[in-house]
Write a protein that holds these residues in place. Structure first.
Motif, PDB file in Angstrom:
ATOM      1  N   TYR A 193       2.882 -14.145   2.759  1.00 11.48           N
ATOM      2  CA  TYR A 193       1.460 -14.332   2.429  1.00 11.48           C
ATOM      3  C   TYR A 193       0.923 -13.090   1.725  1.00 11.48           C
ATOM      4  N   LEU A 194       1.213 -11.924   2.268  1.00 12.04           N
ATOM      5  CA  LEU A 194       0.709 -10.687   1.683  1.00 12.04           C
ATOM      6  C   LEU A 194       1.308 -10.440   0.303  1.00 12.04           C
ATOM      7  N   ALA A 195       2.584 -10.814   0.132  1.00 10.79           N
ATOM      8  CA  ALA A 195       3.227 -10.618  -1.167  1.00 10.79           C
ATOM      9  C   ALA A 195       2.528 -11.431  -2.248  1.00 10.79           C
ATOM     10  N   GLU A 196       2.094 -12.641  -1.902  1.00 10.74           N
ATOM     11  CA  GLU A 196       1.374 -13.442  -2.884  1.00 10.74           C
ATOM     12  C   GLU A 196      -0.034 -12.910  -3.103  1.00 10.74           C
ATOM     13  N   SER A 197      -0.665 -12.434  -2.036  1.00 11.80           N
ATOM     14  CA  SER A 197      -2.019 -11.888  -2.179  1.00 11.80           C
ATOM     15  C   SER A 197      -2.005 -10.580  -2.958  1.00 11.80           C
ATOM     16  N   TRP A 198      -0.936  -9.786  -2.745  1.00 14.51           N
ATOM     17  CA  TRP A 198      -0.817  -8.473  -3.389  1.00 14.51           C
ATOM     18  C   TRP A 198       0.205  -8.519  -4.511  1.00 14.51           C
ATOM     19  N   HIS A 199       0.247  -9.577  -5.267  1.00 12.69           N
ATOM     20  CA  HIS A 199       1.342  -9.764  -6.227  1.00 12.69           C
ATOM     21  C   HIS A 199       1.501  -8.527  -7.108  1.00 12.69           C
ATOM     22  N   GLY A 200       2.715  -7.980  -7.075  1.00 15.99           N
ATOM     23  CA  GLY A 200       3.006  -6.771  -7.834  1.00 15.99           C
ATOM     24  C   GLY A 200       2.765  -5.487  -7.073  1.00 15.99           C
ATOM     25  N   HIS A 202       4.055  -3.828  -4.479  1.00 15.70           N
ATOM     26  CA  HIS A 202       5.181  -3.791  -3.547  1.00 15.70           C
ATOM     27  C   HIS A 202       5.063  -2.658  -2.535  1.00 15.70           C
ATOM     28  N   ARG A 203       4.378  -1.609  -2.889  1.00 18.50           N
ATOM     29  CA  ARG A 203       4.262  -0.514  -1.926  1.00 18.50           C
ATOM     30  C   ARG A 203       3.491  -0.955  -0.690  1.00 18.50           C
ATOM     31  N   GLU A 204       2.461  -1.780  -0.868  1.00 21.01           N
ATOM     32  CA  GLU A 204       1.725  -2.292   0.280  1.00 21.01           C
ATOM     33  C   GLU A 204       2.616  -3.168   1.156  1.00 21.01           C
ATOM     34  N   CYS A 205       3.460  -3.982   0.525  1.00 22.13           N
ATOM     35  CA  CYS A 205       4.380  -4.813   1.298  1.00 22.13           C
ATOM     36  C   CYS A 205       5.395  -3.951   2.037  1.00 22.13           C
ATOM     37  N   PHE A 206       5.882  -2.892   1.387  1.00 24.44           N
ATOM     38  CA  PHE A 206       6.783  -1.969   2.070  1.00 24.44           C
ATOM     39  C   PHE A 206       6.081  -1.302   3.245  1.00 24.44           C
ATOM     40  N   ASP A 207       4.828  -0.920   3.061  1.00 25.24           N
ATOM     41  CA  ASP A 207       4.094  -0.292   4.159  1.00 25.24           C
ATOM     42  C   ASP A 207       4.019  -1.225   5.361  1.00 25.24           C
ATOM     43  N   PHE A 208       3.698  -2.493   5.112  1.00 18.35           N
ATOM     44  CA  PHE A 208       3.626  -3.469   6.196  1.00 18.35           C
ATOM     45  C   PHE A 208       4.984  -3.615   6.879  1.00 18.35           C
ATOM     46  N   ALA A 209       6.040  -3.750   6.088  1.00 16.44           N
ATOM     47  CA  ALA A 209       7.378  -3.935   6.647  1.00 16.44           C
ATOM     48  C   ALA A 209       7.836  -2.702   7.413  1.00 16.44           C
ATOM     49  N   ASP A 210       7.577  -1.526   6.874  1.00 14.84           N
ATOM     50  CA  ASP A 210       8.009  -0.295   7.546  1.00 14.84           C
ATOM     51  C   ASP A 210       7.286  -0.100   8.872  1.00 14.84           C
ATOM     52  N   ARG A 211       5.987  -0.362   8.903  1.00 15.57           N
ATOM     53  CA  ARG A 211       5.244  -0.215  10.153  1.00 15.57           C
ATOM     54  C   ARG A 211       5.775  -1.169  11.223  1.00 15.57           C
ATOM     55  N   ALA A 212       6.058  -2.400  10.811  1.00 16.89           N
ATOM     56  CA  ALA A 212       6.564  -3.388  11.767  1.00 16.89           C
ATOM     57  C   ALA A 212       7.920  -2.961  12.313  1.00 16.89           C
TER      58      ALA A 212
END
Length: 347
Positions: A193-200, A202-212
């Motif tokens: 969901y976040l990847a589609e909301s934040w398309h392009g 990727h650092r935000e998606c990495f931040d989410f994944a790393d925190r988890a």
């Protein structure tokens, strides 16, 4: 005649046949199974009998399997099993409809019905509209067992497909993590969901994944979430560069998770297949070869089905490339950058 369960070996394309006829094939010499021994999407020993029984139009084995996961709070297994059973029911619904008629209020029936309805709606051009119509099924599944996070994973997928807003998504996410703070399926759904909301972005998606991953136990499947973020970055083709060190760190974390499980293990096969793809793209041939040995005969549709119409053939071609390549970067796979062709709903 009953259809064979979907994990039976698929026919291969000309590309994979050419790989098999190349002489001599290096895989057996490197401790890997021969091409003809590799299977696609093999279920584990618990799911396999349930799928076979469903192929014979009987539901009791599937009912016992899902009931056991609920009673023992095996939420990761429950999530995977309901996804596979729903996928089978899309082409062979008779066994499920018989079960549903016999026990319409069974929490496992309600969960499978919700997963099946979302899957059917997903491929339609009217996806968003159809998904809104199946909301009551997801609500019923969530009420079936208030401990169960899997209905909330389905709800997160539903939110992405129906273009739900951030506030509603946040409410679903809060409900999911209250039930199981490190549930892999819910985290994957949220990242999509976040990847589609934040398309392009990727650092935000990495931040989410790393925190988890940092918050989860060392053996939790959520440790593989950063390598999913790396896959999304390497196949997306847009957005700012992510430092190579962050990609390597995601791969290293997934290698650590892989090391906690036995080799030739269907349960971790998808994570190891995904990790192998990322390692190959990063030019880490020795690490990729080590994962291929741990994969053994268990290829998985993800990620290879996101890159080719022939996931098994694509896996075998990559494996051949790793086995026969030089000690440096395997040929044909750039070490960084984006742009490999992918299919919809990649990440």
């Amino acid at each position: 005649m009953a259809l064979l369960p979907p994990f039976i070996r698929a026919n291969r394309t000309s590309a994979s046949r050419r790989a098999r006829t190349a002489a001599p094939h290096p895989a057996p010499a490197l401790g890997l199974p021969a091409d003809d021994e590799v299977l696609l999407d093999v279920p584990d020993d618990r799911l396999g009998p349930a799928l076979v029984a469903a192929g014979r139009d009987t539901y009791e084995a599937a009912a016992a399997l899902l009931a056991g996961t609920r009673e023992r709070a095996e939420w990761e297994h429950r999530d995977r099993y309901v996804t596979r059973l729903a996928s089978f029911a899309r082409s062979r619904p008779e066994w499920f409809e018989e079960w549903r008629a016999a026990a319409p209020h069974d929490p496992d029936v309600l969960l499978l019905a919700a997963q099946l309805a979302v899957g059917r709606a997903w491929d339609s051009p009217a996806r968003a509209e159809l998904l809104r119509e199946v909301s009551p099924l997801i609500t019923a599944a969530a009420q079936g067992d208030h401990r169960d996070p899997v209905p909330w994973r389905i709800a997160l997928d539903h939110a992405r497909g129906s273009n739900a807003g951030h506030k509603y998504f946040g409410e679903l996410w809060s409900a999911a993590v209250r039930r199981a703070p490190h549930h892999y399926g819910c985290h994957v759904a949220a990242k999509r969901y976040l990847a589609e909301s934040w398309h392009g972005s990727h650092r935000e998606c990495f931040d989410f994944a790393d925190r988890a991953a940092q918050d989860a136990p060392a053996g939790a499947l959520v440790q593989a979430l950063p390598v999913r973020a790396a896959f999304a970055y390497l196949t997306d083709g847009c957005g700012p560069e992510v430092p190579r060190e962050r990609l390597d760190s995601a791969a290293d974390r997934a290698i650590g998770l892989s090391a906690r499980f036995p080799g030739s293990d269907p349960w971790t096969a998808e994570i190891r297949n995904l990790l192998t793809y990322v390692l190959v793209r990063l030019g880490r041939r020795a690490d990729a070869l080590a994962q291929l040995r741990l994969i053994g005969p268990y290829a998985t549709s993800f990620p290879w089905g996101r890159l080719s119409d022939d996931p098994l053939g694509h896996f075998l071609a990559v494996r051949e490339n790793v086995c026969s390549g030089p000690s440096g970067e395997p040929a044909g796979h750039p070490p960084d950058g984006h742009g490999e062709r992918t299919y919809p709903a990649d990440h």
